[in-house]
Design an enzyme around this catalytic site. Structure first.
Site, PDB file in Angstrom:
ATOM      1  N   HIS A 156       0.537  -1.712   0.408  1.00  0.00           N
ATOM      2  CA  HIS A 156      -0.159   0.154   0.004  1.00  0.00           C
ATOM      3  C   HIS A 156       0.894   1.513  -0.077  1.00  0.00           C
ATOM      4  CE1 HIS A 156      -3.282  -2.928   0.979  1.00  0.00           C
ATOM      5  NE2 HIS A 156      -2.219  -3.749   1.993  1.00  0.00           N
ATOM      6  N   SER A 277      15.238  21.507 -16.296  1.00  0.00           N
ATOM      7  CA  SER A 277      14.108  22.308 -16.468  1.00  0.00           C
ATOM      8  C   SER A 277      14.449  23.509 -17.176  1.00  0.00           C
ATOM      9  CB  SER A 277      13.185  22.796 -15.226  1.00  0.00           C
ATOM     10  OG  SER A 277      12.729  23.220 -15.019  1.00  0.00           O
ATOM     11  N   LYS A 283      16.814  21.985 -11.472  1.00  0.00           N
ATOM     12  CA  LYS A 283      15.783  20.391 -11.569  1.00  0.00           C
ATOM     13  C   LYS A 283      16.542  19.562 -12.067  1.00  0.00           C
ATOM     14  CE  LYS A 283      12.161  19.370 -11.262  1.00  0.00           C
ATOM     15  NZ  LYS A 283      10.843  20.190 -11.394  1.00  0.00           N
ATOM     16  N   GLU A 290      10.052   8.829 -16.920  1.00  0.00           N
ATOM     17  CA  GLU A 290       8.716   8.557 -16.966  1.00  0.00           C
ATOM     18  C   GLU A 290       8.009   8.670 -18.301  1.00  0.00           C
ATOM     19  OE1 GLU A 290       8.357  13.271 -15.520  1.00  0.00           O
ATOM     20  OE2 GLU A 290       9.885  12.812 -15.093  1.00  0.00           O
TER      21      GLU A 290
END
Ligand code: ARG
Length: 456
Positions: A156, A277, A283, A290
């Site tokens: 979980h 970024s 970043k 992804e």
């Protein structure tokens, strides 16, 4: 321009409608297979005496010239010639004249395209299996490095019990092993020759299907001509296998993305597999992970696209089947690149062992250890569970952990708890002691890795 099949037509054709029906913009990927298929077919026509040796050899010479031109990128495909088969036939005419027209004896584009697709997928499957195999090697190597790296194990997405990080990596190894098996089995269904089924019903010419199958390296021939030209199961199987593979890679990527976040800081990807970024100078984004997660969607789409194309098709060939190609090509490219990225990303990923270990020391993932301890001393497990649950609640209220409770306090609850409890509560020991078959104990993980090395 007159169509190769234009005999019974006298109406004029419209370029935009031709373009809608054409597959050459994408099926030119099958050029190599189409020539190989034609070579096998013409050799069979000579072998059976359907063509004379002289005619056949002119065709063979022409096809070989086309192979050379293809290799040198000298063939310019045109949309007027609709698809790869008619383009090649036109080129052959240009090379050797009217005898080229004899190549299509006892053959239809229906068995021709099915043959091309089988040949193409066989090559792809070999490549996919090799890349999965390589990724499995990377996983085993990384797992070996991290057998004793203690990481939180989750259910979980909550800290559950500490585990070996090597064990976690080996879970992906096991998934990838099944993927490799599935693609290997897929080969059996791709390795069947449809050539000689002709349009749908076979032919009156005395062809030898076994001969052309052997020429092409197929181990079997389709036993039913209708099935041969309308079967796309081998592609559906490929797309299903690819969907399962991408689901595995996507789950892994999801974890990597979490692990790279500031909250986790469990791993760091190399710059090669990260991007920055355009506005936030600090970043470092796990874009490649992804993208693999994202591209999983298009592979599922390719599977559903073809399943939907197939579901209402009456036998035998229907033009709808031309829609089998782009999805297969797209999925091929997607999974081959994704596998390369995964192998590189995992091989070079930096694992923050201290951080992982630390996160198993400031939590309650050792609660099961305490309950098991009491149970091993004869207390019914349910009762032990209840006692430990209450203790966890008290700890949370007092702002400390189970290992911070002094021995006197433990013994006030039950004299069953002795000094050795602190060692048992340590996350390293907790992992070490999970000896059960397939468990996360170091010895078990090493066994799993040894078995994997033997398999590889
Ligand atoms: N371009 C077609 C395809 O990909 C080749 C087969 C065409 N056959 C036909 N009878 N129109 O399916």
């Amino acid at each position: 321009m007159a169509k190769l099949w234009g005999g019974r037509f006298d109406g004029k054709n419209e370029a935009w409608i031709d373009a809608f029906g054409a597959s050459i913009p994408f099926d030119q990927k099958l050029a190599k297979q189409d020539l190989i298929g034609s070579l096998a077919h013409v050799k069979m026509l000579i072998h059976t005496g359907i063509l004379t040796k002289d005619e056949g050899e002119q065709i063979i010479a022409g096809l070989k010239t086309l192979q050379e031109k293809l290799a040198k990128d000298e063939l310019t495909f045109t949309i007027e010639n609709e698809d790869i088969h008619l383009n090649m036939e036109t080129f052959l005419h240009q090379e050797i004249g009217p005898v080229a027209g004899k190549l299509h004896t006892a053959r239809s584009r229906n068995d021709q395209v099915a043959t091309d697709m089988h040949l193409y997928l066989k090559e792809v499957l070999t490549e996919v299996v090799a890349k999965i195999h390589h990724f499995r090697e990377v996983l085993v190597e990384k797992a070996q490095e991290h057998i004793e790296t203690i990481a939180p194990g989750y259910t979980h997405l909550q800290h559950a019990q500490p585990i070996s990080f090597g064990h976690h990596l080996m879970a992906y190894y096991q998934m990838l092993t099944r993927d490799e098996q599935r693609f290997t089995e897929n080969m059996q269904r791709a390795d069947i020759s449809p050539l000689g089924a002709a349009a749908l019903a076979g032919t009156t010419f005395p062809i030898d299907r076994e001969f052309s199958a052997k020429e092409l390296g197929f181990s079997q021939v389709y036993q039913n001509s209708l099935d041969a030209v309308s079967d796309r199961d081998f592609i559906l199987e490929f797309l299903s296998n690819a969907s399962i593979l991408m689901m595995h890679l996507s789950r892994f990527c999801e974890e990597i993305i979490l692990w790279c976040s500031h909250e986790y800081q469990f791993v760091e990807l190399t710059d090669t597999f990260s991007t920055g970024s355009s506005i936030m100078p600090q970043k470092k984004n796990p874009d490649m992970a992804e993208l693999i997660r994202g591209k999983t969607g298009r592979v599922y789409g390719d599977l559903f696209g073809l399943l939907t194309v197939m579901k209402g098709l009456p036998l035998a060939y229907n033009k709808d089947l031309q829609e089998d190609k782009e999805g297969m090509f797209d999925t091929t490219e997607t999974i081959l690149t994704s596998l390369d990225i995964m192998s590189g990303m995992i091989a070079t990923m930096k694992v923050n062992k201290e951080r992982m270990l630390e996160s198993t020391q400031k939590d309650f993932s050792n609660a099961t250890e305490l309950a098991d301890y009491l149970a091993s001393k004869g207390l019914p497990f349910r009762q032990a569970h209840e006692i430990v649950g209450k203790l966890v609640l008290q700890c949370i209220q007092n702002g400390h952990y189970l290992q911070d409770i002094p021995l006197e306090a433990y013994q006030a609850i039950t004299p069953l708890i002795e000094e050795d409890i602190y060692e048992k509560l340590d996350s390293y020991t907790a992992v070490l002691r999970r000896h059960s078959l397939g468990g996360t104990g170091f010895e078990q993980v090493q066994k799993q890795i040894d078995a994997a090395k033997a398999q590889l």
